[in-house]
Motif scaffolding. Structure first.
Motif, PDB file in Angstrom:
ATOM      1  N   PRO A  41      62.864-103.184  -8.266  1.00  7.91           N
ATOM      2  CA  PRO A  41      61.488-103.670  -8.094  1.00  7.91           C
ATOM      3  C   PRO A  41      60.472-102.542  -8.243  1.00  7.91           C
ATOM      4  O   PRO A  41      60.621-101.479  -7.647  1.00  7.91           O
ATOM      5  CB  PRO A  41      61.493-104.225  -6.666  1.00  7.91           C
ATOM      6  N   GLY A  42      59.468-102.780  -9.063  1.00  9.68           N
ATOM      7  CA  GLY A  42      58.406-101.808  -9.251  1.00  9.68           C
ATOM      8  C   GLY A  42      58.754-100.635 -10.139  1.00  9.68           C
ATOM      9  O   GLY A  42      57.947 -99.711 -10.284  1.00  9.68           O
ATOM     10  N   LYS A  43      59.941-100.670 -10.725  1.00 13.06           N
ATOM     11  CA  LYS A  43      60.373 -99.558 -11.586  1.00 13.06           C
ATOM     12  C   LYS A  43      60.633-100.057 -13.003  1.00 13.06           C
ATOM     13  O   LYS A  43      60.829-101.242 -13.234  1.00 13.06           O
ATOM     14  CB  LYS A  43      61.623 -98.904 -11.013  1.00 13.06           C
ATOM     15  N   GLU A  44      60.656 -99.108 -13.945  1.00  8.01           N
ATOM     16  CA  GLU A  44      60.962 -99.448 -15.318  1.00  8.01           C
ATOM     17  C   GLU A  44      62.458 -99.722 -15.489  1.00  8.01           C
ATOM     18  O   GLU A  44      63.285 -99.288 -14.687  1.00  8.01           O
ATOM     19  CB  GLU A  44      60.534 -98.301 -16.247  1.00  8.01           C
ATOM     20  N   ARG A  45      62.758-100.446 -16.549  1.00  4.84           N
ATOM     21  CA  ARG A  45      64.159-100.706 -16.859  1.00  4.84           C
ATOM     22  C   ARG A  45      64.840 -99.388 -17.241  1.00  4.84           C
ATOM     23  O   ARG A  45      64.335 -98.624 -18.065  1.00  4.84           O
ATOM     24  CB  ARG A  45      64.268-101.737 -17.982  1.00  4.84           C
ATOM     25  N   GLU A  46      65.995 -99.162 -16.646  1.00  2.00           N
ATOM     26  CA  GLU A  46      66.678 -97.868 -16.765  1.00  2.00           C
ATOM     27  C   GLU A  46      68.030 -98.033 -17.447  1.00  2.00           C
ATOM     28  O   GLU A  46      68.814 -98.932 -17.096  1.00  2.00           O
ATOM     29  CB  GLU A  46      66.880 -97.293 -15.350  1.00  2.00           C
ATOM     30  N   PHE A  47      68.316 -97.152 -18.393  1.00  2.00           N
ATOM     31  CA  PHE A  47      69.618 -97.138 -19.058  1.00  2.00           C
ATOM     32  C   PHE A  47      70.709 -96.750 -18.070  1.00  2.00           C
ATOM     33  O   PHE A  47      70.539 -95.809 -17.278  1.00  2.00           O
ATOM     34  CB  PHE A  47      69.589 -96.149 -20.213  1.00  2.00           C
ATOM     35  N   VAL A  48      71.841 -97.461 -18.135  1.00  2.00           N
ATOM     36  CA  VAL A  48      72.971 -97.153 -17.262  1.00  2.00           C
ATOM     37  C   VAL A  48      74.164 -96.645 -18.075  1.00  2.00           C
ATOM     38  O   VAL A  48      74.716 -95.589 -17.790  1.00  2.00           O
ATOM     39  CB  VAL A  48      73.392 -98.390 -16.446  1.00  2.00           C
ATOM     40  N   ASP A  90      71.328 -97.789  -6.003  1.00  2.00           N
ATOM     41  CA  ASP A  90      71.859 -98.565  -7.129  1.00  2.00           C
ATOM     42  C   ASP A  90      71.367-100.011  -7.093  1.00  2.00           C
ATOM     43  O   ASP A  90      71.621-100.780  -8.036  1.00  2.00           O
ATOM     44  CB  ASP A  90      73.396 -98.559  -7.108  1.00  2.00           C
ATOM     45  N   THR A  91      70.680-100.380  -6.028  1.00  2.12           N
ATOM     46  CA  THR A  91      70.164-101.743  -5.911  1.00  2.12           C
ATOM     47  C   THR A  91      69.182-102.042  -7.038  1.00  2.12           C
ATOM     48  O   THR A  91      68.217-101.313  -7.254  1.00  2.12           O
ATOM     49  CB  THR A  91      69.472-101.937  -4.559  1.00  2.12           C
ATOM     50  N   ALA A  92      69.456-103.115  -7.775  1.00  2.00           N
ATOM     51  CA  ALA A  92      68.640-103.478  -8.936  1.00  2.00           C
ATOM     52  C   ALA A  92      69.188-104.766  -9.541  1.00  2.00           C
ATOM     53  O   ALA A  92      70.277-105.217  -9.171  1.00  2.00           O
ATOM     54  CB  ALA A  92      68.672-102.375  -9.986  1.00  2.00           C
ATOM     55  N   VAL A  93      68.437-105.302 -10.482  1.00  2.00           N
ATOM     56  CA  VAL A  93      68.971-106.338 -11.357  1.00  2.00           C
ATOM     57  C   VAL A  93      69.616-105.628 -12.547  1.00  2.00           C
ATOM     58  O   VAL A  93      68.993-104.763 -13.162  1.00  2.00           O
ATOM     59  CB  VAL A  93      67.875-107.303 -11.841  1.00  2.00           C
ATOM     60  N   TYR A  94      70.840-105.996 -12.834  1.00  2.00           N
ATOM     61  CA  TYR A  94      71.589-105.366 -13.920  1.00  2.00           C
ATOM     62  C   TYR A  94      71.638-106.306 -15.121  1.00  2.00           C
ATOM     63  O   TYR A  94      71.952-107.488 -14.977  1.00  2.00           O
ATOM     64  CB  TYR A  94      73.001-105.021 -13.455  1.00  2.00           C
ATOM     65  N   TYR A  95      71.330-105.741 -16.294  1.00  2.00           N
ATOM     66  CA  TYR A  95      71.280-106.497 -17.537  1.00  2.00           C
ATOM     67  C   TYR A  95      72.267-105.927 -18.546  1.00  2.00           C
ATOM     68  O   TYR A  95      72.413-104.708 -18.655  1.00  2.00           O
ATOM     69  CB  TYR A  95      69.893-106.411 -18.164  1.00  2.00           C
ATOM     70  N   CYS A  96      72.877-106.815 -19.317  1.00  2.00           N
ATOM     71  CA  CYS A  96      73.626-106.349 -20.474  1.00  2.00           C
ATOM     72  C   CYS A  96      72.810-106.678 -21.725  1.00  2.00           C
ATOM     73  O   CYS A  96      71.977-107.601 -21.721  1.00  2.00           O
ATOM     74  CB  CYS A  96      75.017-106.961 -20.550  1.00  2.00           C
ATOM     75  N   ALA A  97      73.042-105.915 -22.770  1.00  2.00           N
ATOM     76  CA  ALA A  97      72.251-106.065 -23.980  1.00  2.00           C
ATOM     77  C   ALA A  97      73.028-105.579 -25.189  1.00  2.00           C
ATOM     78  O   ALA A  97      73.945-104.752 -25.067  1.00  2.00           O
ATOM     79  CB  ALA A  97      70.945-105.292 -23.853  1.00  2.00           C
ATOM     80  N   TRP A 114      69.369-109.776 -24.843  1.00  2.00           N
ATOM     81  CA  TRP A 114      69.528-109.452 -23.431  1.00  2.00           C
ATOM     82  C   TRP A 114      70.040-110.663 -22.664  1.00  2.00           C
ATOM     83  O   TRP A 114      69.715-111.805 -22.986  1.00  2.00           O
ATOM     84  CB  TRP A 114      68.185-109.042 -22.827  1.00  2.00           C
ATOM     85  N   GLY A 115      70.813-110.383 -21.616  1.00  2.00           N
ATOM     86  CA  GLY A 115      71.175-111.427 -20.681  1.00  2.00           C
ATOM     87  C   GLY A 115      70.072-111.659 -19.664  1.00  2.00           C
ATOM     88  O   GLY A 115      69.036-110.981 -19.693  1.00  2.00           O
ATOM     89  N   GLN A 116      70.311-112.591 -18.741  1.00  2.00           N
ATOM     90  CA  GLN A 116      69.314-112.939 -17.724  1.00  2.00           C
ATOM     91  C   GLN A 116      69.363-111.991 -16.526  1.00  2.00           C
ATOM     92  O   GLN A 116      68.421-111.975 -15.726  1.00  2.00           O
ATOM     93  CB  GLN A 116      69.534-114.374 -17.246  1.00  2.00           C
ATOM     94  N   GLY A 117      70.426-111.251 -16.390  1.00  2.00           N
ATOM     95  CA  GLY A 117      70.525-110.285 -15.303  1.00  2.00           C
ATOM     96  C   GLY A 117      71.309-110.824 -14.114  1.00  2.00           C
ATOM     97  O   GLY A 117      71.380-112.018 -13.876  1.00  2.00           O
TER      98      GLY A 117
END
Length: 124
Positions: A41-48, A90-97, A114-117
């Motif tokens: 929340p409140g952060k940019e999408r980050e590469f994992v 590590d708490t976040a919504v995780y997306y595959c793409a 992208w997936g829905q997360g």
């Protein structure tokens, strides 16, 4: 057209583990490089992490290196993210793409489908 669906998220205590899955539709999954991103929340999408089409090459973000493992099973049209030693950060919504071109460009703009997360919450 490619459809991606993540699963496996949930609530876990710090130090615990989760395995995320990304199921892909279509018969061309094995042709493409894939990646995982996360967004808190409140952060940019980050590469994992990212993995090439064959699974032979991977890239892991420094923030999760040594704790997360990316893999894929092309016969099952599925990619995985094994997450160990989880931390509250590590708490976040995780997306595959799906990657447009290679696994070394870590910007979200390099990914087209992208997936829905899936939500991952790590409690302290």
């Amino acid at each position: 057209q490619v459809q991606l669906a993540e699963s496996g998220g949930g609530l876990v205590q710090a130090g615990g583990s989760l395995r995320l899955s990304c199921a892909a539709s279509g018969r061309t999954f094995s042709n493409y490089d894939m990646g995982w991103f996360r967004q808190a929340p409140g952060k940019e999408r980050e590469f994992v992490a990212a993995i090439n089409w064959s699974g032979g090459n991977t890239v892991i973000s420094n923030s999760v290196k040594g704790r997360f493992i990316i893999s894929r099973d092309n016969a099952k049209n599925t990619m995985y993210l094994q997450m160990n030693s989880l931390k509250p950060e590590d708490t976040a919504v995780y997306y595959c793409a799906r990657a447009r071109s290679g696994i070394y460009r870590q910007s979200p703009s390099n990914y087209d489908y992208w997936g829905q997360g899936t939500q991952v919450t790590v409690s302290s």
